[in-house]
Design a protein around this motif. Structure first.
Motif, PDB file in Angstrom:
ATOM      1  N   ASP A 108       0.857  -1.182   0.000  1.00 21.26           N
ATOM      2  CA  ASP A 108       0.000   0.000   0.000  1.00 21.26           C
ATOM      3  C   ASP A 108       0.895   1.234   0.000  1.00 21.26           C
ATOM      4  OD1 ASP A 108      -1.813   2.050   0.482  1.00 21.26           O
ATOM      5  OD2 ASP A 108      -2.951   0.903   1.973  1.00 21.26           O
ATOM      6  N   LEU A 109       0.704   2.099  -0.975  1.00 21.49           N
ATOM      7  CA  LEU A 109       1.539   3.291  -1.123  1.00 21.49           C
ATOM      8  C   LEU A 109       0.930   4.536  -0.473  1.00 21.49           C
ATOM      9  CD1 LEU A 109       2.581   2.813  -4.874  1.00 21.49           C
ATOM     10  CD2 LEU A 109       3.713   1.952  -2.816  1.00 21.49           C
ATOM     11  N   HIS A 110      -0.209   4.395   0.184  1.00 23.06           N
ATOM     12  CA  HIS A 110      -0.851   5.550   0.827  1.00 23.06           C
ATOM     13  C   HIS A 110       0.119   6.247   1.781  1.00 23.06           C
ATOM     14  CE1 HIS A 110      -4.838   3.806  -0.278  1.00 23.06           C
ATOM     15  NE2 HIS A 110      -5.094   5.094  -0.420  1.00 23.06           N
ATOM     16  N   GLY A 111       0.159   7.561   1.692  1.00 19.82           N
ATOM     17  CA  GLY A 111       0.969   8.355   2.599  1.00 19.82           C
ATOM     18  C   GLY A 111       2.419   8.518   2.181  1.00 19.82           C
ATOM     19  N   LEU A 112       2.834   7.858   1.111  1.00 23.28           N
ATOM     20  CA  LEU A 112       4.227   7.968   0.669  1.00 23.28           C
ATOM     21  C   LEU A 112       4.370   9.087  -0.357  1.00 23.28           C
ATOM     22  CD1 LEU A 112       5.154   4.200   0.159  1.00 23.28           C
ATOM     23  CD2 LEU A 112       5.527   5.607   2.174  1.00 23.28           C
ATOM     24  N   ILE A 113       5.523   9.760  -0.318  1.00 21.76           N
ATOM     25  CA  ILE A 113       5.824  10.720  -1.380  1.00 21.76           C
ATOM     26  C   ILE A 113       6.391   9.938  -2.559  1.00 21.76           C
ATOM     27  CG2 ILE A 113       6.152  12.657   0.209  1.00 21.76           C
ATOM     28  CD1 ILE A 113       9.179  12.295  -0.142  1.00 21.76           C
ATOM     29  N   VAL A 114       6.530  10.584  -3.690  1.00 26.62           N
ATOM     30  CA  VAL A 114       6.917   9.893  -4.924  1.00 26.62           C
ATOM     31  C   VAL A 114       8.224   9.121  -4.777  1.00 26.62           C
ATOM     32  CG1 VAL A 114       7.561  10.227  -7.345  1.00 26.62           C
ATOM     33  CG2 VAL A 114       5.632  11.484  -6.391  1.00 26.62           C
ATOM     34  N   ASP A 115       9.257   9.753  -4.218  1.00 25.92           N
ATOM     35  CA  ASP A 115      10.549   9.066  -4.095  1.00 25.92           C
ATOM     36  C   ASP A 115      10.468   7.848  -3.188  1.00 25.92           C
ATOM     37  OD1 ASP A 115      11.794  10.812  -5.833  1.00 25.92           O
ATOM     38  OD2 ASP A 115      12.498  12.151  -4.246  1.00 25.92           O
ATOM     39  N   GLU A 116       9.725   7.953  -2.093  1.00 24.64           N
ATOM     40  CA  GLU A 116       9.553   6.814  -1.190  1.00 24.64           C
ATOM     41  C   GLU A 116       8.780   5.700  -1.885  1.00 24.64           C
ATOM     42  OE1 GLU A 116       9.222   9.182   3.094  1.00 24.64           O
ATOM     43  OE2 GLU A 116       7.409   8.811   1.917  1.00 24.64           O
TER      44      GLU A 116
END
Length: 190
Positions: A108-116
């Motif tokens: 789940d990529l929720h809450g991550l910025i693009v680089d993360e």
């Protein structure tokens, strides 16, 4: 008669009688003293942790996914994510959309910025490849929390996945698997 028992006040070499001392000196007269002050037993050192190699590998994963990659042959239809690598049967894409393969791993990529998110996706796919995982789900979100209410990671993810050689196809997940906020990805078999 001399007493050969050691006296507590005498040094240890004073307890050895004279003949033993002469015999010892004769036996070691050609001996050379060691250069080292102290001989240490050989204890193998642990192998060093290749910190730079680890950093290089991580950077290679990051660099392997570019934000600017746009293929000429993507199968986008409106907002739905669809992709099939050249040389594979269109049946694969329809089977993926119908849920033919069991989802074996998910992130789940929720809450991550693009680089993360880019690093997380690269590491996840690499780990799945090592473990022989075939079908994964990546939840990217619908963009409701972003500034312009647009799914930024959805569009980035599309480009990242197309650049990964191990990705055969991907399709938007069914409604019960995340719908337009998630994508199912089929990976090559080992």
């Amino acid at each position: 008669m001399s007493d050969k028992r050691p006296n507590k006040d005498q040094a240890p070499d004073q307890t050895i009688d004279e003949t033993e001392r002469l015999l010892f000196k004769e036996a070691v007269k050609d001996a050379r003293p060691l250069k080292a002050k102290r001989i240490e037993p050989h204890i193998p050192r642990p192998k060093p942790i290749p910190q730079q190699f680890i950093r290089d590998e991580r950077q290679a994963l990051i660099d392997s996914l570019s934000d600017g990659y746009i293929p000429a042959h993507e199968l986008e239809s409106g907002e739905e994510l669809l992709y099939l690598r050249d040389g594979h049967s269109p049946d694969i894409l329809s089977k993926l959309r119908r849920g033919h393969w069991v989802v074996q791993a998910s992130i789940d990529l929720h809450g991550l910025i693009v680089d993360e998110a880019r690093l997380y996706v690269a590491e996840f796919l690499s780990e799945c490849k090592k473990r022989g995982v075939r079908c994964v789900r990546i939840v990217h979100g619908k963009g409701l929390g972003s500034r312009n209410k647009e799914p930024i990671l959805k569009h980035k993810l599309r480009n990242w996945l197309m650049q990964k050689d191990e990705v055969i196809a991907y399709a938007q997940a069914k409604a019960n698997d995340g719908g337009s906020g998630a994508v199912l990805v089929l990976l090559k078999a080992n």
